[in-house]
Scaffold this motif. Structure first.
Motif, PDB file in Angstrom:
ATOM      1  N   VAL A  24       0.510  -1.239   0.077  1.00 23.68           N
ATOM      2  CA  VAL A  24      -0.110   0.049  -0.586  1.00 23.68           C
ATOM      3  C   VAL A  24       0.696   1.089   0.201  1.00 23.68           C
ATOM      4  N   ARG A  25       1.489   1.184   1.151  1.00 27.68           N
ATOM      5  CA  ARG A  25       2.697   2.821   1.173  1.00 27.68           C
ATOM      6  C   ARG A  25       3.408   2.868  -0.645  1.00 27.68           C
ATOM      7  N   THR A  26       3.537   1.247  -0.771  1.00 25.34           N
ATOM      8  CA  THR A  26       4.666   1.611  -2.356  1.00 25.34           C
ATOM      9  C   THR A  26       3.313   2.241  -3.466  1.00 25.34           C
ATOM     10  N   VAL A  27       2.533   2.128  -3.404  1.00 23.47           N
ATOM     11  CA  VAL A  27       1.278   2.666  -4.529  1.00 23.47           C
ATOM     12  C   VAL A  27       1.522   3.963  -4.324  1.00 23.47           C
ATOM     13  N   ILE A  28       0.875   4.746  -2.766  1.00 26.47           N
ATOM     14  CA  ILE A  28       0.568   5.722  -2.943  1.00 26.47           C
ATOM     15  C   ILE A  28       2.045   7.044  -2.452  1.00 26.47           C
ATOM     16  N   ARG A  29       3.075   5.986  -2.210  1.00 30.24           N
ATOM     17  CA  ARG A  29       4.578   6.498  -3.440  1.00 30.24           C
ATOM     18  C   ARG A  29       5.071   6.502  -4.396  1.00 30.24           C
ATOM     19  N   LEU A  30       4.010   5.889  -5.565  1.00 33.84           N
ATOM     20  CA  LEU A  30       4.242   6.536  -6.478  1.00 33.84           C
ATOM     21  C   LEU A  30       3.435   7.419  -7.087  1.00 33.84           C
ATOM     22  N   ALA A  31       2.055   6.951  -6.554  1.00 35.04           N
ATOM     23  CA  ALA A  31       1.052   7.923  -7.144  1.00 35.04           C
ATOM     24  C   ALA A  31       2.051   9.040  -6.804  1.00 35.04           C
ATOM     25  N   ASP A  32       2.852   9.796  -5.562  1.00 37.04           N
ATOM     26  CA  ASP A  32       2.613  10.948  -5.778  1.00 37.04           C
ATOM     27  C   ASP A  32       3.852  11.559  -6.326  1.00 37.04           C
ATOM     28  N   ARG A  46      -5.220   4.161   7.497  1.00 32.09           N
ATOM     29  CA  ARG A  46      -5.583   3.149   9.025  1.00 32.09           C
ATOM     30  C   ARG A  46      -6.503   2.499   9.172  1.00 32.09           C
ATOM     31  N   GLN A  47      -6.990   1.941   8.228  1.00 33.08           N
ATOM     32  CA  GLN A  47      -7.754   0.808   8.213  1.00 33.08           C
ATOM     33  C   GLN A  47      -7.548  -0.226   7.138  1.00 33.08           C
ATOM     34  N   ARG A  48      -7.388  -1.491   7.539  1.00 39.18           N
ATOM     35  CA  ARG A  48      -7.246  -2.402   6.670  1.00 39.18           C
ATOM     36  C   ARG A  48      -7.539  -2.045   4.722  1.00 39.18           C
ATOM     37  N   ILE A  49      -6.651  -2.459   4.281  1.00 40.01           N
ATOM     38  CA  ILE A  49      -7.073  -1.550   2.588  1.00 40.01           C
ATOM     39  C   ILE A  49      -7.303  -3.025   1.767  1.00 40.01           C
ATOM     40  N   LEU A  50      -8.264  -3.002   1.025  1.00 36.93           N
ATOM     41  CA  LEU A  50      -9.146  -3.951   0.195  1.00 36.93           C
ATOM     42  C   LEU A  50      -8.747  -4.010  -1.064  1.00 36.93           C
ATOM     43  N   GLN A  51      -8.186  -2.540  -1.590  1.00 35.03           N
ATOM     44  CA  GLN A  51      -8.065  -3.166  -3.001  1.00 35.03           C
ATOM     45  C   GLN A  51      -7.481  -1.360  -2.790  1.00 35.03           C
ATOM     46  N   LEU A  52      -7.262  -1.328  -3.994  1.00 30.48           N
ATOM     47  CA  LEU A  52      -5.930  -0.468  -4.832  1.00 30.48           C
ATOM     48  C   LEU A  52      -6.281  -0.157  -5.674  1.00 30.48           C
ATOM     49  N   THR A  53      -7.151   1.552  -6.663  1.00 28.63           N
ATOM     50  CA  THR A  53      -7.599   1.469  -7.752  1.00 28.63           C
ATOM     51  C   THR A  53      -6.602   2.760  -8.606  1.00 28.63           C
ATOM     52  N   ARG A  84       4.948  -2.003 -14.814  1.00 29.66           N
ATOM     53  CA  ARG A  84       5.946  -1.284 -13.981  1.00 29.66           C
ATOM     54  C   ARG A  84       5.911  -1.743 -12.674  1.00 29.66           C
ATOM     55  N   LEU A  85       4.466  -1.125 -12.765  1.00 25.01           N
ATOM     56  CA  LEU A  85       5.071  -1.708 -10.767  1.00 25.01           C
ATOM     57  C   LEU A  85       4.566  -2.603 -10.174  1.00 25.01           C
ATOM     58  N   MET A  86       3.783  -3.495 -10.595  1.00 23.54           N
ATOM     59  CA  MET A  86       3.313  -4.628 -10.606  1.00 23.54           C
ATOM     60  C   MET A  86       4.452  -5.538  -9.385  1.00 23.54           C
ATOM     61  N   PRO A  87       5.501  -5.209 -10.335  1.00 22.47           N
ATOM     62  CA  PRO A  87       6.682  -6.581  -9.879  1.00 22.47           C
ATOM     63  C   PRO A  87       7.443  -5.454  -8.340  1.00 22.47           C
ATOM     64  N   LEU A  88       6.282  -4.218  -8.389  1.00 26.15           N
ATOM     65  CA  LEU A  88       7.039  -3.876  -6.923  1.00 26.15           C
ATOM     66  C   LEU A  88       6.595  -4.240  -6.151  1.00 26.15           C
ATOM     67  N   LEU A  89       5.559  -5.053  -6.402  1.00 33.61           N
ATOM     68  CA  LEU A  89       4.320  -5.233  -5.042  1.00 33.61           C
ATOM     69  C   LEU A  89       4.429  -6.540  -4.921  1.00 33.61           C
ATOM     70  N   GLN A  90       5.092  -7.354  -3.849  1.00 31.23           N
ATOM     71  CA  GLN A  90       4.885  -8.342  -3.606  1.00 31.23           C
ATOM     72  C   GLN A  90       4.019  -9.320  -3.261  1.00 31.23           C
ATOM     73  N   GLY A  91       3.036  -8.757  -1.939  1.00 35.63           N
ATOM     74  CA  GLY A  91       1.852  -9.557  -2.311  1.00 35.63           C
ATOM     75  C   GLY A  91       0.513  -9.061  -2.822  1.00 35.63           C
ATOM     76  N   CYS A  92       0.658  -8.527  -4.231  1.00 37.37           N
ATOM     77  CA  CYS A  92      -0.753  -8.138  -4.814  1.00 37.37           C
ATOM     78  C   CYS A  92      -0.295  -9.158  -6.541  1.00 37.37           C
ATOM     79  N   GLU A  93      -1.779  -9.077  -6.642  1.00 38.17           N
ATOM     80  CA  GLU A  93      -1.907  -9.454  -8.377  1.00 38.17           C
ATOM     81  C   GLU A  93      -2.913  -8.245  -8.469  1.00 38.17           C
ATOM     82  N   SER A  94      -2.796  -8.202  -9.780  1.00 42.32           N
ATOM     83  CA  SER A  94      -3.870  -6.865 -10.859  1.00 42.32           C
ATOM     84  C   SER A  94      -4.443  -7.291 -11.842  1.00 42.32           C
ATOM     85  N   SER A  95      -5.683  -6.854 -11.587  1.00 48.76           N
ATOM     86  CA  SER A  95      -6.711  -7.064 -12.962  1.00 48.76           C
ATOM     87  C   SER A  95      -7.243  -5.751 -13.697  1.00 48.76           C
TER      88      SER A  95
END
Length: 263
Positions: A88-96, A143-150, A160-171
């Motif tokens: 989650v932190r990685t995606v937020i950082r990259l969004a910035d 501060r909540q558990r995050i269920l999905q990032l879009t 390019r993003l997904m290899p940085l997220l070791q615990g995730c998959e995308s659709s």
């Protein structure tokens, strides 16, 4: 014998043109419910954004939401699968860093982070989510558990993003954004969780969908139905291709598979 029906929303139950469930689908699902068949929603939308199924909402027995990250029947949570905090932190950082919008879906709340014109066009116009607030602070949601990032990014950026997220998959079911969930979280596994809870065999289920995020559930269901407006990859793995949503596709599918013994 089909005991449970699983419906995607956008492009399956609901027309992108009218933003409504066709009357023929309402009547067919009502008829299926009267036969004792369970009705479930299987959507990429988080529950607070399900605003377009009023015609059948009273018939729904349970929900697979956020692409399988949060499944429930009434007040009972069947499964809840959060994304690892580090991802989650990685995606937020990259969004910035890369300046892209991203919907952040928590267990209770959601926020549109770094909202922009593209995100507004997708969610407010194409998906008709007029009530989506774009000024919700991100910190309480994180501060909540995050269920999905879009993230609202093209496919090459997703690659390019997904290899940085070791615990995730995308659709992906629309060219302009991706849905990211925890690994092994998808609609197909949501179907298995709900079916097991209800004592229903997978082969006694039928699922209908139109997009890339429906691939797992179309494969997992006893009968997988692709809408006529579905992408070609989904049609290729489906057991049956029905008419498009705007040509009474749900009605024709249920007529073929659920009501055939009555014909």
């Amino acid at each position: 014998m089909i005991k449970a029906l699983f419906f995607d929303i956008d492009g399956t139950l609901v027309s992108f043109k009218t933003h409504q469930v066709p009357q023929s689908a309402i009547e067919a699902i009502t008829r299926a419910k009267e036969k004792g068949i369970k009705i479930y929603i299987s959507t990429g939308r988080p529950f607070p954004l399900i605003n377009n199924i009023d015609g059948i909402k009273h018939l729904v027995d349970g929900y697979i939401t956020a692409n399988g990250a949060y499944c429930f029947i009434g007040d009972e949570i069947i499964s809840c699968s959060p994304i690892p905090e580090e991802d989650v932190r990685t995606v937020i950082r990259l969004a910035d860093e890369k300046d892209f919008a991203c919907m952040v879906v928590g267990e209770k709340d959601l926020a549109m982070y770094r909202n922009n014109a593209c995100a507004d066009r997708i969610f407010r116009q194409m998906l008709n989510v007029r009530h989506l607030q774009t000024d919700v602070p991100i910190e309480p949601v994180l501060r909540q558990r995050i269920l999905q990032l879009t993230p609202v990014i093209p496919e090459d950026e997703e690659e390019r993003l997904m290899p940085l997220l070791q615990g995730c998959e995308s659709s992906r079911w629309y060219p302009d954004f991706a849905d990211i969930t925890a690994k092994n979280v998808n609609k197909g596994n949501g179907l298995l969780a709900i079916a097991a809870h209800q004592g229903i065999k997978a082969e006694e289920t039928m699922a209908l969908g139109d997009g890339g995020n429906d691939m797992s559930i179309i494969k997992q269901a006893g009968i997988g139905v692709a809408m006529g407006n579905a992408n070609e990859a989904l049609k290729a793995v489906a057991d049956y291709v029905t008419e498009p949503v705007d040509e009474d596709g749900v009605y024709h599918a249920l007529k073929r598979w659920v009501f055939k013994s009555e014909m």
